[in-house]
Design a protein around this motif. Structure first.
Motif, PDB file in Angstrom:
ATOM      1  N   TYR A   5     -48.114 -30.347 -71.146  1.00 41.55           N
ATOM      2  CA  TYR A   5     -46.735 -30.813 -71.232  1.00 41.55           C
ATOM      3  C   TYR A   5     -46.619 -32.155 -70.522  1.00 41.55           C
ATOM      4  O   TYR A   5     -47.215 -32.362 -69.452  1.00 41.55           O
ATOM      5  N   LYS A   6     -45.844 -33.061 -71.102  1.00 38.27           N
ATOM      6  CA  LYS A   6     -45.508 -34.331 -70.454  1.00 38.27           C
ATOM      7  C   LYS A   6     -43.986 -34.433 -70.399  1.00 38.27           C
ATOM      8  O   LYS A   6     -43.320 -34.364 -71.436  1.00 38.27           O
ATOM      9  N   ASN A   7     -43.474 -34.582 -69.178  1.00 35.43           N
ATOM     10  CA  ASN A   7     -42.022 -34.608 -68.970  1.00 35.43           C
ATOM     11  C   ASN A   7     -41.343 -33.416 -69.651  1.00 35.43           C
ATOM     12  O   ASN A   7     -40.325 -33.538 -70.341  1.00 35.43           O
ATOM     13  N   ASN A   8     -41.969 -32.266 -69.467  1.00 32.23           N
ATOM     14  CA  ASN A   8     -41.442 -30.981 -69.959  1.00 32.23           C
ATOM     15  C   ASN A   8     -41.441 -30.849 -71.481  1.00 32.23           C
ATOM     16  O   ASN A   8     -40.806 -29.956 -72.033  1.00 32.23           O
ATOM     17  N   ARG A   9     -42.179 -31.729 -72.170  1.00 31.24           N
ATOM     18  CA  ARG A   9     -42.312 -31.643 -73.627  1.00 31.24           C
ATOM     19  C   ARG A   9     -43.765 -31.340 -73.978  1.00 31.24           C
ATOM     20  O   ARG A   9     -44.690 -31.946 -73.430  1.00 31.24           O
ATOM     21  N   ARG A  60     -44.316 -18.298 -68.498  1.00 35.43           N
ATOM     22  CA  ARG A  60     -43.544 -17.642 -67.430  1.00 35.43           C
ATOM     23  C   ARG A  60     -44.056 -16.220 -67.180  1.00 35.43           C
ATOM     24  O   ARG A  60     -44.160 -15.769 -66.045  1.00 35.43           O
ATOM     25  N   GLU A  61     -44.409 -15.525 -68.275  1.00 36.90           N
ATOM     26  CA  GLU A  61     -44.938 -14.167 -68.134  1.00 36.90           C
ATOM     27  C   GLU A  61     -46.296 -14.174 -67.426  1.00 36.90           C
ATOM     28  O   GLU A  61     -46.578 -13.333 -66.576  1.00 36.90           O
ATOM     29  N   LEU A  62     -47.151 -15.122 -67.790  1.00 34.22           N
ATOM     30  CA  LEU A  62     -48.497 -15.183 -67.204  1.00 34.22           C
ATOM     31  C   LEU A  62     -48.464 -15.426 -65.699  1.00 34.22           C
ATOM     32  O   LEU A  62     -49.307 -14.928 -64.956  1.00 34.22           O
ATOM     33  N   PHE A  63     -47.483 -16.222 -65.267  1.00 32.83           N
ATOM     34  CA  PHE A  63     -47.385 -16.532 -63.829  1.00 32.83           C
ATOM     35  C   PHE A  63     -46.265 -15.765 -63.138  1.00 32.83           C
ATOM     36  O   PHE A  63     -46.040 -15.958 -61.942  1.00 32.83           O
ATOM     37  N   ALA A  64     -45.569 -14.914 -63.896  1.00 34.84           N
ATOM     38  CA  ALA A  64     -44.469 -14.122 -63.338  1.00 34.84           C
ATOM     39  C   ALA A  64     -43.470 -14.989 -62.584  1.00 34.84           C
ATOM     40  O   ALA A  64     -43.133 -14.738 -61.428  1.00 34.84           O
ATOM     41  N   GLU A  65     -43.040 -16.060 -63.232  1.00 31.46           N
ATOM     42  CA  GLU A  65     -42.107 -16.998 -62.583  1.00 31.46           C
ATOM     43  C   GLU A  65     -41.296 -17.731 -63.648  1.00 31.46           C
ATOM     44  O   GLU A  65     -41.575 -17.636 -64.844  1.00 31.46           O
ATOM     45  N   ASN A  66     -40.296 -18.482 -63.199  1.00 35.98           N
ATOM     46  CA  ASN A  66     -39.483 -19.292 -64.095  1.00 35.98           C
ATOM     47  C   ASN A  66     -39.977 -20.722 -64.100  1.00 35.98           C
ATOM     48  O   ASN A  66     -40.466 -21.224 -63.090  1.00 35.98           O
ATOM     49  N   GLY A  67     -39.840 -21.389 -65.225  1.00 39.72           N
ATOM     50  CA  GLY A  67     -40.218 -22.807 -65.311  1.00 39.72           C
ATOM     51  C   GLY A  67     -41.705 -23.005 -65.530  1.00 39.72           C
ATOM     52  O   GLY A  67     -42.503 -22.074 -65.453  1.00 39.72           O
ATOM     53  N   LEU A  68     -42.071 -24.244 -65.836  1.00 42.06           N
ATOM     54  CA  LEU A  68     -43.471 -24.594 -66.043  1.00 42.06           C
ATOM     55  C   LEU A  68     -44.164 -24.869 -64.717  1.00 42.06           C
ATOM     56  O   LEU A  68     -45.346 -25.006 -64.623  1.00 42.06           O
ATOM     57  N   VAL A  90     -57.534 -11.041 -67.610  1.00 40.05           N
ATOM     58  CA  VAL A  90     -56.804 -12.278 -67.891  1.00 40.05           C
ATOM     59  C   VAL A  90     -56.907 -13.205 -66.679  1.00 40.05           C
ATOM     60  O   VAL A  90     -56.658 -12.797 -65.546  1.00 40.05           O
ATOM     61  N   LYS A  91     -57.286 -14.462 -66.941  1.00 42.39           N
ATOM     62  CA  LYS A  91     -57.358 -15.487 -65.892  1.00 42.39           C
ATOM     63  C   LYS A  91     -56.539 -16.684 -66.350  1.00 42.39           C
ATOM     64  O   LYS A  91     -56.739 -17.187 -67.458  1.00 42.39           O
ATOM     65  N   VAL A  92     -55.610 -17.130 -65.505  1.00 38.00           N
ATOM     66  CA  VAL A  92     -54.792 -18.289 -65.854  1.00 38.00           C
ATOM     67  C   VAL A  92     -54.784 -19.281 -64.703  1.00 38.00           C
ATOM     68  O   VAL A  92     -54.910 -18.903 -63.535  1.00 38.00           O
ATOM     69  N   TYR A  93     -54.664 -20.562 -65.049  1.00 33.92           N
ATOM     70  CA  TYR A  93     -54.496 -21.579 -64.010  1.00 33.92           C
ATOM     71  C   TYR A  93     -53.538 -22.645 -64.514  1.00 33.92           C
ATOM     72  O   TYR A  93     -53.346 -22.837 -65.711  1.00 33.92           O
ATOM     73  N   LYS A  94     -52.933 -23.352 -63.540  1.00 31.05           N
ATOM     74  CA  LYS A  94     -51.972 -24.400 -63.874  1.00 31.05           C
ATOM     75  C   LYS A  94     -52.125 -25.549 -62.899  1.00 31.05           C
ATOM     76  O   LYS A  94     -52.161 -25.354 -61.685  1.00 31.05           O
ATOM     77  N   LYS A  95     -52.249 -26.764 -63.452  1.00 30.57           N
ATOM     78  CA  LYS A  95     -52.226 -27.998 -62.659  1.00 30.57           C
ATOM     79  C   LYS A  95     -50.930 -28.712 -62.964  1.00 30.57           C
ATOM     80  O   LYS A  95     -50.481 -28.733 -64.111  1.00 30.57           O
ATOM     81  N   LYS A  96     -50.341 -29.347 -61.947  1.00 31.80           N
ATOM     82  CA  LYS A  96     -49.041 -29.957 -62.157  1.00 31.80           C
ATOM     83  C   LYS A  96     -48.865 -31.159 -61.247  1.00 31.80           C
ATOM     84  O   LYS A  96     -49.342 -31.171 -60.116  1.00 31.80           O
ATOM     85  N   ASN A  97     -48.190 -32.204 -61.780  1.00 34.26           N
ATOM     86  CA  ASN A  97     -47.683 -33.288 -60.947  1.00 34.26           C
ATOM     87  C   ASN A  97     -46.271 -33.621 -61.431  1.00 34.26           C
ATOM     88  O   ASN A  97     -45.674 -32.829 -62.159  1.00 34.26           O
ATOM     89  N   ASP A  98     -45.733 -34.766 -61.047  1.00 34.27           N
ATOM     90  CA  ASP A  98     -44.339 -35.071 -61.390  1.00 34.27           C
ATOM     91  C   ASP A  98     -44.094 -35.123 -62.894  1.00 34.27           C
ATOM     92  O   ASP A  98     -43.026 -34.745 -63.373  1.00 34.27           O
ATOM     93  N   ALA A  99     -45.079 -35.594 -63.655  1.00 34.03           N
ATOM     94  CA  ALA A  99     -44.873 -35.780 -65.098  1.00 34.03           C
ATOM     95  C   ALA A  99     -45.585 -34.735 -65.960  1.00 34.03           C
ATOM     96  O   ALA A  99     -45.112 -34.396 -67.041  1.00 34.03           O
ATOM     97  N   TRP A 100     -46.714 -34.240 -65.498  1.00 32.79           N
ATOM     98  CA  TRP A 100     -47.592 -33.434 -66.351  1.00 32.79           C
ATOM     99  C   TRP A 100     -47.726 -31.992 -65.867  1.00 32.79           C
ATOM    100  O   TRP A 100     -47.727 -31.726 -64.666  1.00 32.79           O
ATOM    101  N   SER A 101     -47.894 -31.083 -66.825  1.00 33.29           N
ATOM    102  CA  SER A 101     -48.297 -29.695 -66.545  1.00 33.29           C
ATOM    103  C   SER A 101     -49.424 -29.332 -67.501  1.00 33.29           C
ATOM    104  O   SER A 101     -49.306 -29.549 -68.714  1.00 33.29           O
TER     105      SER A 101
END
Length: 200
Positions: free
Chosen positions: A115-119, A192-200, A84-95
């Motif tokens: 996601y935009k503004n957590n939606r 959250r499971e993939l990154f073993a953390e809370n939140g996006l 399994v390979k996962v990645y995440k990019k994030k800024n103030d508005a987008w994930s």
């Protein structure tokens, strides 16, 4: 006389056994070739699966202004026989999140979220499934949540191995019964499971 009869019987026995062994070996080689041909017919690797991914994902990502100096967060791990390979990019508005699971000839899966503004504004889950190594039991499952005319629509499609080899990459989606809320809830839990953390 007895000696020559014994030799004759031994010769017949030897050549009979030899021919049976050759025949068995021939069928084994023939069956192995058939198994390999079947596996080649039904197996789709991760790269082939990527050709089914929606271009809408890339167009949205290109429009987002990510800071090039910030590296995407990554997490790679093994789950049983799967990589399994996962990645995440994030800024103030987008994930933007992508997960790739490679289980060899058994199955492969790519999941993508935006996601935009957590939606949730985009989601795709596409996987190749090989249930019994028979072409009839092999298919691609593709679920897509996409915005059309200002509304989010949840759709899916299944592509059998026969359809795949017929070139039906553009087979139509049909609306499913999953709501955006159901997909959002399941997705946040999985991320959250993939990154073993809370939140996006």
């Amino acid at each position: 006389m007895r000696y020559s009869s014994v030799l004759l019987l031994l010769s017949i026995f030897y050549f009979g056994c030899s021919k049976s062994a050759q025949k068995a070996e021939f069928y084994q080689i023939e069956n192995n070739a058939a198994d390999q041909a079947l596996e080649a017919a039904v197996y789709l690797d991760s790269a082939t699966l990527h050709s089914y991914l929606s271009p809408v994902f890339d167009s949205i990502v290109l429009s987002i202004q990510f800071d090039e100096n910030v590296e995407p967060k990554q997490n790679n791990f093994n789950e049983g026989d799967c990589e399994v390979k996962v990645y995440k990019k994030k800024n103030d508005a987008w994930s933007v999140v992508e997960s790739q699971t490679d289980c060899g000839s058994n199955s492969n899966q790519v999941m993508r979220w935006i996601y935009k503004n957590n939606r949730l504004v985009f989601y795709q889950d596409i996987s190749s499934v090989n249930l019994t190594n028979e072409p009839a039991d092999f298919y691609i499952y593709d679920e897509l949540l996409i915005q059309r005319e200002g509304e989010l629509h949840s759709m899916e499609r299944e592509i059998t191995v026969e359809e795949f080899h017929s070139g039906l990459i553009s087979k139509s989606y049909y609306h499913n019964n999953r709501t955006v809320t159901q997909i959002e809830s399941a997705s946040k839990w999985l991320i959250r499971e993939l990154f073993a953390e809370n939140g996006l």
